[in-house]
Design an enzyme around this catalytic site. Structure first.
Site, short mmCIF file in Angstrom:
data_model
loop_
_atom_site.label_atom_id
_atom_site.label_comp_id
_atom_site.label_asym_id
_atom_site.label_seq_id
_atom_site.Cartn_x
_atom_site.Cartn_y
_atom_site.Cartn_z
N HIS A 141 -1.81 6.55 5.48
CA HIS A 141 -1.42 5.38 4.69
C HIS A 141 -1.81 4.11 5.46
O HIS A 141 -1.25 3.82 6.51
CB HIS A 141 0.10 5.42 4.42
N ILE A 142 -2.75 3.39 4.91
CA ILE A 142 -3.34 2.25 5.63
C ILE A 142 -2.30 1.17 5.95
O ILE A 142 -1.44 0.87 5.12
CB ILE A 142 -4.52 1.67 4.82
N HIS A 143 -2.37 0.64 7.14
CA HIS A 143 -1.48 -0.44 7.54
C HIS A 143 -2.16 -1.29 8.61
O HIS A 143 -2.81 -0.78 9.49
CB HIS A 143 -0.13 0.09 8.05
N GLN A 144 -1.98 -2.58 8.49
CA GLN A 144 -2.54 -3.55 9.43
C GLN A 144 -1.45 -3.98 10.41
O GLN A 144 -0.38 -4.40 10.01
CB GLN A 144 -3.05 -4.76 8.64
#
Ligand SMILES: [Zn+2]
Length: 184
Positions: A141-144
């Site tokens: 799950h993409i996260h910055q």
């Protein structure tokens, strides 16, 4: 005594002094042992999908956007360490729509302004780990990451890492950042 030397009470223990510096970060242990993190072999659901179903205080959510949201990192590298997450459960930057990509960077920019205003951050580490091999803890799950930096900040990491203190700091930081969000 520097923070890198053993506690005086432990000087009777085994081992020989050497030239290495050591950074003790006990709060990382719960993370590294897999608590609250989906890994092969456990059935823990994705935390970045679950958090938006909680209320803001419980989920440590700072701001809810249209396609992405801002949340305190439960395992911060520094006080004020934020994560900008897409709502959709996708892994890769190339999986995002143009709207999602642009909102994630817009929220990153606002997060920097808010952290400067609330905590006087002097610099930032920004970034996304893409793929488990790169070091992503929740690779699916993409996260910055938005990590505020101050001069000399690395020196107090072991101190703020005490687990009894951290939840309170996170709650207070979330409240301050959320209150300032619309003012920058
Ligand atoms: Zn997810």
């Amino acid at each position: 005594m520097s923070e890198f030397e053993p506690e005086e009470s432990l000087l009777g223990g085994a081992g020989m002094p050497d030239s290495w510096s050591r950074l003790w970060a006990p709060h990382r242990m719960t993370y590294l042992s897999g608590e609250n993190r989906p890994l092969p072999g456990n059935d823990i659901p994705c935390p970045f999908c679950r958090v938006p179903t909680l209320d803001d205080a419980e989920g440590l959510i700072v701001y809810r956007g249209i396609s992405a949201y801002v949340v305190m990192n439960l395992y911060p590298y520094n006080a004020g360490h934020l994560l900008i997450c897409a709502y959709r459960h996708v892994a890769d930057l190339t999986d995002l729509t143009e709207v999602e990509r642009s909102e994630i960077f817009e929220l990153t920019s606002t997060a920097m302004k808010v952290l400067r205003k609330v905590s006087g951050a002097k610099g930032f580490n920004l970034g996304m780990n893409q793929g488990a091999i790169s070091g992503a803890g929740v690779a699916e799950h993409i996260h910055q990451h938005v990590v505020p930096r101050w001069a000399g900040d690395a020196n107090f990491m072991p101190i703020i890492g005490q687990t009894k203190v951290l939840p309170q700091l996170l709650t207070e930081t979330r409240t301050a950042l959320a209150a300032a969000w619309d003012s920058v």
